[in-house]
Design an enzyme around this catalytic site. Structure first.
Site, short mmCIF file in Angstrom:
data_model
loop_
_atom_site.label_atom_id
_atom_site.label_comp_id
_atom_site.label_asym_id
_atom_site.label_seq_id
_atom_site.Cartn_x
_atom_site.Cartn_y
_atom_site.Cartn_z
N THR A 54 -6.78 -1.17 9.79
CA THR A 54 -6.60 -0.20 10.87
C THR A 54 -6.34 -0.85 12.23
O THR A 54 -7.17 -1.61 12.74
CB THR A 54 -7.81 0.77 11.02
OG1 THR A 54 -8.23 1.21 9.74
CG2 THR A 54 -7.41 1.97 11.85
N ARG A 59 0.85 -1.20 0.00
CA ARG A 59 0.00 0.00 0.00
C ARG A 59 0.88 1.24 0.00
O ARG A 59 1.77 1.40 0.83
CB ARG A 59 -0.90 0.00 1.23
CG ARG A 59 -1.70 1.29 1.46
CD ARG A 59 -2.62 1.13 2.66
NE ARG A 59 -3.30 2.36 3.04
CZ ARG A 59 -2.99 3.09 4.12
NH1 ARG A 59 -2.00 2.70 4.93
NH2 ARG A 59 -3.65 4.19 4.41
N LYS A 89 -13.27 2.71 0.50
CA LYS A 89 -13.04 2.62 1.94
C LYS A 89 -14.33 3.02 2.66
O LYS A 89 -14.85 4.11 2.45
CB LYS A 89 -11.90 3.57 2.35
CG LYS A 89 -10.56 3.16 1.77
CD LYS A 89 -9.51 4.24 1.93
CE LYS A 89 -9.16 4.50 3.38
NZ LYS A 89 -8.04 5.49 3.48
N ARG A 126 -10.25 20.21 8.98
CA ARG A 126 -9.46 20.59 10.15
C ARG A 126 -9.87 21.96 10.65
O ARG A 126 -10.33 22.81 9.87
CB ARG A 126 -7.96 20.61 9.80
CG ARG A 126 -7.44 19.28 9.30
CD ARG A 126 -5.92 19.32 9.07
NE ARG A 126 -5.44 18.08 8.50
CZ ARG A 126 -5.16 16.99 9.19
NH1 ARG A 126 -5.32 17.00 10.51
NH2 ARG A 126 -4.71 15.89 8.60
#
Length: 481
Positions: free
Chosen positions: A275, A35, A217, A76
């Protein structure tokens, strides 16, 4: 190099794993897919890693899949005059578009699209959910909130908005540039972040133009809700549990993982569980028992692949992490309970001739002393259908196309072999038995199952099955051509 396990291992490359020596060592330790995380590293770094992977592939003679993971839009907060502030539970806190440095009462949130989607009662999560805010009232350029979980908030911490579908495309301008770069470079899979709706996948597919397969995803509640529609237009799925665990109660992640894996298996599309699988191995040479159990659970569920992130990209023990994942997989797949679980969770789907052919191949292999199922595939679809059956024997996927072989390197139980193009079934049978013998899957005394489509080299024509002896002298001259 023949792998003795079915589940595939994805290893993320990064500062700890960017040299030829390390990447080759990771492959030898068990990595099947590498990846490339587009959130980190400049294009030149990505190019060098890509070149090394292809060098290792050429030296080992085994197709290796490369997965480029696009960053997606990053939400953010702005900056604080003091760098950070402490938010107290129950206090008021405002987010707005003003670029004035923040304080304990407010901060910039430079994303008008968030304000456009918010409603009173919506939640805003900051710094991976460590700080939680609830919207009291809001407008097109502000949100007045109550702090429900306090803590330290600092410059440019990430923001999650779990309650609403944000009017944001999954591809930012950076992602579009990265997508074109990696497709031109020659990656096999594109992992698409921030997927909320099937249209996000279709946009990426249009830009990729067939140069790479699209892996969605699932990391947002909206993606979970629209999963069936997203799965239908995707080539593969990644269960990205990090953000799922931030935006949803952590207790809901295990059942969601099971549903996503089972759905992808039913659709014959590869699914990666990702993850924090061996998170402690970033700093420790051995994992925790809970982490080993986590990896094992994904394998028992029938996931096509399990993934290492920071463990192999930036950790102190990248090779040990891959070896550990390999050892866990080997242990699980030797467990008699593994076959019972896999067979109990098999989805019976008989909607086409190809479905019937691959089901028959698996049933024949189970009922007799068959050593392998060999399938010829132009696109990888037939191999994926065979893999959906989760047979107890090896799957040999034969294709004349390196691009197809590389993509199939992500598929459960599949050993990819590059072969000469075939235009007659008898030649295909001979190629299959030679591949089975050369790969150590069978001897001359054994038999294999061969599936193919006639006419050859036409997508979606899987329509023939043959039980063939691996002794070429026993292949009758009157076999169908």
């Amino acid at each position: 190099m023949r792998r003795l396990r079915n589940v595939k291992i994805v290893a993320t490359l990064g500062p700890a794993s960017s040299s030829y020596e390390m990447i080759k060592a990771l492959f030898e330790a068990g990595a099947d897919v590498f990846r490339l995380n587009m959130s980190h590293g400049v294009h030149e770094d990505i190019r060098k890693r890509h070149e090394i992977i292809r060098r290792v592939e050429a030296e080992t003679g085994r197709p290796i899949a490369i997965l480029a993971d696009l960053q997606g839009p990053k939400l953010r907060v702005g900056v604080f005059a003091n760098g950070e502030e402490e938010l107290i539970e129950g206090a008021a806190f405002r987010m707005d578009l003003s670029s004035v440095p923040g304080d304990a009462a407010r901060v910039q949130l430079p994303h008008p699209e968030i304000f456009a989607a918010l409603e009173p009662g919506s939640s805003l999560l900051v710094n991976d959910g460590k700080i939680r805010l609830q919207v009291k009232d809001c407008g097109k350029d502000y949100a007045n909130c109550t702090v429900t979980v306090g803590g330290t908030i600092s410059n440019r911490k990430g923001v999650n908005v779990p309650d609403v579908v944000l009017p944001l495309a999954a591809l930012s301008e950076k992602d579009r540039g990265d997508l074109e770069f990696v497709c031109a470079l020659g990656v096999d899979w594109l992992a698409l972040s921030f997927v909320q709706r099937p249209e996000d996948v279709l946009e990426a597919r249009a830009l990729a133009k067939g140069r790479a397969a699209i892996m969605s995803k699932i990391e947002k509640p909206a993606g979970v809700k629209a999963y069936d529609a997203i799965l239908q237009v995707s080539d593969g799925i990644m269960v990205a549990r990090g953000d799922l665990g931030v935006e949803l109660p952590v207790t809901s992640v295990p059942p969601i993982q099971k549903r996503l894996v089972r759905g992808a298996r039913a659709a014959a599309k590869p699914v990666i569980v990702a993850t924090q699988m061996l998170e402690s191995m970033i700093e420790s040479p051995v994992p925790t028992r809970a982490e080993v159990s986590d990896v094992a659970t994904a394998i028992y569920e029938g996931a096509d692949a399990v993934m290492l992130s920071a463990e192999s990209a930036a950790g102190k023990y990248p090779i040990e992490a891959v070896r550990t994942m390999n050892d866990v997989a080997m242990s699980v797949e030797k467990d008699p309970t593994f076959r019972l679980v896999i067979e109990a969770s098999r989805v019976v789907r008989r909607e086409s001739i190809a479905d019937g052919i691959v089901a028959a191949a698996r049933e024949i292999a189970e009922a007799t002393n068959i050593k392998a199922i060999c399938c010829f595939s132009q696109t990888g679809t037939t191999a994926a259908l065979v893999a959906r059956e989760r047979p107890h024997v090896a799957i040999l996927a034969l294709t004349p196309l390196m691009s197809t072989a590389r993509r199939m390197a992500l598929t459960w139980g599949t050993h990819c072999v590059i072969t000469e193009p075939q235009d007659r079934f008898k030649g295909a049978v001979l190629a299959a038995i030679r591949a089975a013998r050369d790969g150590g899957f069978a001897t001359e005394e054994d038999q294999i199952v061969v599936t193919a489509g006639v006419p050859f080299n036409v997508k979606g024509t899987t329509n023939i099955l043959r039980v063939a002896p691996c002794d070429e002298r026993l292949i009758s001259r009157v076999d169908p051509e």
